[in-house]
Design a protein around this motif. Structure first.
Motif, PDB file in Angstrom:
ATOM      1  N   ASP A  80       0.837  -1.192   0.000  1.00 17.52           N
ATOM      2  CA  ASP A  80       0.000   0.000   0.000  1.00 17.52           C
ATOM      3  C   ASP A  80       0.875   1.247   0.000  1.00 17.52           C
ATOM      4  O   ASP A  80       2.100   1.163  -0.101  1.00 17.52           O
ATOM      5  CB  ASP A  80      -0.994  -0.031   1.168  1.00 17.52           C
ATOM      6  CG  ASP A  80      -0.330   0.053   2.540  1.00 17.52           C
ATOM      7  OD1 ASP A  80       0.871   0.409   2.626  1.00 17.52           O
ATOM      8  OD2 ASP A  80      -1.019  -0.234   3.530  1.00 17.52           O
TER       9      ASP A  80
ATOM     10  N   LEU B 290     -14.982  -1.571  11.187  1.00 18.23           N
ATOM     11  CA  LEU B 290     -16.051  -0.994  10.373  1.00 18.23           C
ATOM     12  C   LEU B 290     -16.217  -1.722   9.044  1.00 18.23           C
ATOM     13  O   LEU B 290     -17.336  -2.035   8.637  1.00 18.23           O
ATOM     14  CB  LEU B 290     -15.788   0.485  10.099  1.00 18.23           C
ATOM     15  CG  LEU B 290     -15.764   1.424  11.308  1.00 18.23           C
ATOM     16  CD1 LEU B 290     -15.446   2.839  10.868  1.00 18.23           C
ATOM     17  CD2 LEU B 290     -17.085   1.369  12.054  1.00 18.23           C
ATOM     18  N   ASP B 291     -15.111  -1.967   8.343  1.00 18.47           N
ATOM     19  CA  ASP B 291     -15.167  -2.562   7.010  1.00 18.47           C
ATOM     20  C   ASP B 291     -13.749  -2.885   6.574  1.00 18.47           C
ATOM     21  O   ASP B 291     -12.791  -2.643   7.290  1.00 18.47           O
ATOM     22  CB  ASP B 291     -15.801  -1.566   6.032  1.00 18.47           C
ATOM     23  CG  ASP B 291     -16.417  -2.233   4.812  1.00 18.47           C
ATOM     24  OD1 ASP B 291     -16.227  -3.459   4.628  1.00 18.47           O
ATOM     25  OD2 ASP B 291     -17.085  -1.539   4.028  1.00 18.47           O
ATOM     26  N   TYR B 292     -13.645  -3.419   5.349  1.00 20.41           N
ATOM     27  CA  TYR B 292     -12.339  -3.646   4.736  1.00 20.41           C
ATOM     28  C   TYR B 292     -12.066  -2.535   3.725  1.00 20.41           C
ATOM     29  O   TYR B 292     -12.986  -2.038   3.067  1.00 20.41           O
ATOM     30  CB  TYR B 292     -12.299  -5.002   4.030  1.00 20.41           C
ATOM     31  CG  TYR B 292     -12.326  -6.159   4.995  1.00 20.41           C
ATOM     32  CD1 TYR B 292     -11.171  -6.568   5.652  1.00 20.41           C
ATOM     33  CD2 TYR B 292     -13.514  -6.832   5.271  1.00 20.41           C
ATOM     34  CE1 TYR B 292     -11.191  -7.621   6.550  1.00 20.41           C
ATOM     35  CE2 TYR B 292     -13.538  -7.900   6.173  1.00 20.41           C
ATOM     36  CZ  TYR B 292     -12.378  -8.283   6.808  1.00 20.41           C
ATOM     37  OH  TYR B 292     -12.399  -9.321   7.703  1.00 20.41           O
ATOM     38  N   ILE B 293     -10.806  -2.136   3.610  1.00 17.13           N
ATOM     39  CA  ILE B 293     -10.432  -1.103   2.646  1.00 17.13           C
ATOM     40  C   ILE B 293     -10.671  -1.626   1.234  1.00 17.13           C
ATOM     41  O   ILE B 293     -10.306  -2.757   0.890  1.00 17.13           O
ATOM     42  CB  ILE B 293      -8.956  -0.694   2.828  1.00 17.13           C
ATOM     43  CG1 ILE B 293      -8.787   0.020   4.168  1.00 17.13           C
ATOM     44  CG2 ILE B 293      -8.480   0.186   1.666  1.00 17.13           C
ATOM     45  CD1 ILE B 293      -7.374   0.415   4.501  1.00 17.13           C
ATOM     46  N   SER B 294     -11.300  -0.794   0.413  1.00 16.00           N
ATOM     47  CA  SER B 294     -11.558  -1.145  -0.983  1.00 16.00           C
ATOM     48  C   SER B 294     -11.344   0.093  -1.844  1.00 16.00           C
ATOM     49  O   SER B 294     -11.285   1.212  -1.330  1.00 16.00           O
ATOM     50  CB  SER B 294     -12.982  -1.678  -1.156  1.00 16.00           C
ATOM     51  OG  SER B 294     -13.924  -0.702  -0.789  1.00 16.00           O
TER      52      SER B 294
ATOM     53  N   GLN C  34      -7.255  -5.443   4.436  1.00 18.70           N
ATOM     54  CA  GLN C  34      -6.923  -4.408   5.421  1.00 18.70           C
ATOM     55  C   GLN C  34      -8.205  -3.882   6.066  1.00 18.70           C
ATOM     56  O   GLN C  34      -9.141  -3.489   5.376  1.00 18.70           O
ATOM     57  CB  GLN C  34      -6.163  -3.261   4.766  1.00 18.70           C
ATOM     58  CG  GLN C  34      -4.753  -3.644   4.366  1.00 18.70           C
ATOM     59  CD  GLN C  34      -4.007  -2.475   3.767  1.00 18.70           C
ATOM     60  OE1 GLN C  34      -4.523  -1.782   2.905  1.00 18.70           O
ATOM     61  NE2 GLN C  34      -2.781  -2.265   4.213  1.00 18.70           N
ATOM     62  N   LYS C  35      -8.212  -3.872   7.385  1.00 18.97           N
ATOM     63  CA  LYS C  35      -9.408  -3.479   8.126  1.00 18.97           C
ATOM     64  C   LYS C  35      -9.444  -1.977   8.378  1.00 18.97           C
ATOM     65  O   LYS C  35      -8.412  -1.347   8.623  1.00 18.97           O
ATOM     66  CB  LYS C  35      -9.457  -4.207   9.469  1.00 18.97           C
ATOM     67  CG  LYS C  35      -9.601  -5.705   9.330  1.00 18.97           C
ATOM     68  CD  LYS C  35      -9.624  -6.372  10.682  1.00 18.97           C
ATOM     69  CE  LYS C  35      -9.802  -7.875  10.521  1.00 18.97           C
ATOM     70  NZ  LYS C  35      -9.826  -8.561  11.814  1.00 18.97           N
ATOM     71  N   ILE C  36     -10.642  -1.423   8.339  1.00 20.82           N
ATOM     72  CA  ILE C  36     -10.880  -0.043   8.749  1.00 20.82           C
ATOM     73  C   ILE C  36     -11.401  -0.120  10.177  1.00 20.82           C
ATOM     74  O   ILE C  36     -12.447  -0.719  10.438  1.00 20.82           O
ATOM     75  CB  ILE C  36     -11.917   0.647   7.849  1.00 20.82           C
ATOM     76  CG1 ILE C  36     -11.442   0.679   6.397  1.00 20.82           C
ATOM     77  CG2 ILE C  36     -12.220   2.052   8.365  1.00 20.82           C
ATOM     78  CD1 ILE C  36     -12.486   1.162   5.416  1.00 20.82           C
ATOM     79  N   LEU C  37     -10.632   0.467  11.089  1.00 18.19           N
ATOM     80  CA  LEU C  37     -11.017   0.468  12.501  1.00 18.19           C
ATOM     81  C   LEU C  37     -11.302   1.895  12.936  1.00 18.19           C
ATOM     82  O   LEU C  37     -10.613   2.832  12.534  1.00 18.19           O
ATOM     83  CB  LEU C  37      -9.901  -0.122  13.359  1.00 18.19           C
ATOM     84  CG  LEU C  37      -9.473  -1.553  13.053  1.00 18.19           C
ATOM     85  CD1 LEU C  37      -8.253  -1.934  13.877  1.00 18.19           C
ATOM     86  CD2 LEU C  37     -10.609  -2.530  13.324  1.00 18.19           C
ATOM     87  N   PHE C  38     -12.321   2.062  13.769  1.00 17.94           N
ATOM     88  CA  PHE C  38     -12.635   3.359  14.347  1.00 17.94           C
ATOM     89  C   PHE C  38     -12.777   3.161  15.845  1.00 17.94           C
ATOM     90  O   PHE C  38     -13.658   2.435  16.295  1.00 17.94           O
ATOM     91  CB  PHE C  38     -13.919   3.940  13.753  1.00 17.94           C
ATOM     92  CG  PHE C  38     -14.273   5.293  14.314  1.00 17.94           C
ATOM     93  CD1 PHE C  38     -13.537   6.414  13.954  1.00 17.94           C
ATOM     94  CD2 PHE C  38     -15.327   5.436  15.195  1.00 17.94           C
ATOM     95  CE1 PHE C  38     -13.857   7.655  14.471  1.00 17.94           C
ATOM     96  CE2 PHE C  38     -15.648   6.675  15.718  1.00 17.94           C
ATOM     97  CZ  PHE C  38     -14.914   7.796  15.354  1.00 17.94           C
TER      98      PHE C  38
END
Length: 129
Positions: free
Chosen positions: A15, A44-48, A35-39
């Protein structure tokens, strides 16, 4: 004609921070990674990203040639900054120089990474102010 996706499912890439990621799926021109999106520690979701979009093009560039860089000039407030659009550090772009009223101040730890042509383009930008 639909653009063929550079990224292949199951393969690993780097990346913009030079960390590895794996492509988990490519559906309807959306590339999904592992890759995870964390808050605040919550998933929250996976990076796309979209095939042909800006992030896609930057990731293709650095995975084709990890040493490549593309200089950009941004104006964060009161002065111009010359950054490397393909190299992020700690969530921000690598900064090569600050430009105030046509005067260039290089970040010495990165100036050696600039080619003569890139220094010339920075000086030319500064002189045009």
């Amino acid at each position: 004609m639909k653009e063929e996706c550079f990224f292949k499912v199951g393969k690993s890439y780097i990346d913009k921070k030079r960390n590895q990621f794996k492509v988990t799926s490519v559906d309807n021109d959306i590339v999904v990674t592992d890759q995870k999106i964390l808050f605040c520690g919550v998933f929250l979701d996976y990076i796309s990203f979209i095939v042909g979009g800006e992030m896609y093009n930057d990731l293709v560039a650095i995975n084709t040639n990890p040493n490549a860089k593309r200089l950009i000039f941004v104006f964060p407030g009161g002065y111009w900054v010359c950054c490397d659009a393909l190299m992020e550090e700690l969530g921000d772009y690598r900064t090569y120089a600050y430009i105030w009223k046509g005067r260039v101040e290089y970040k010495q730890e990165y100036k050696h990474l600039l080619t003569d042509e890139e220094i010339e383009s920075i000086e030319s930008f500064a002189n045009g102010m």
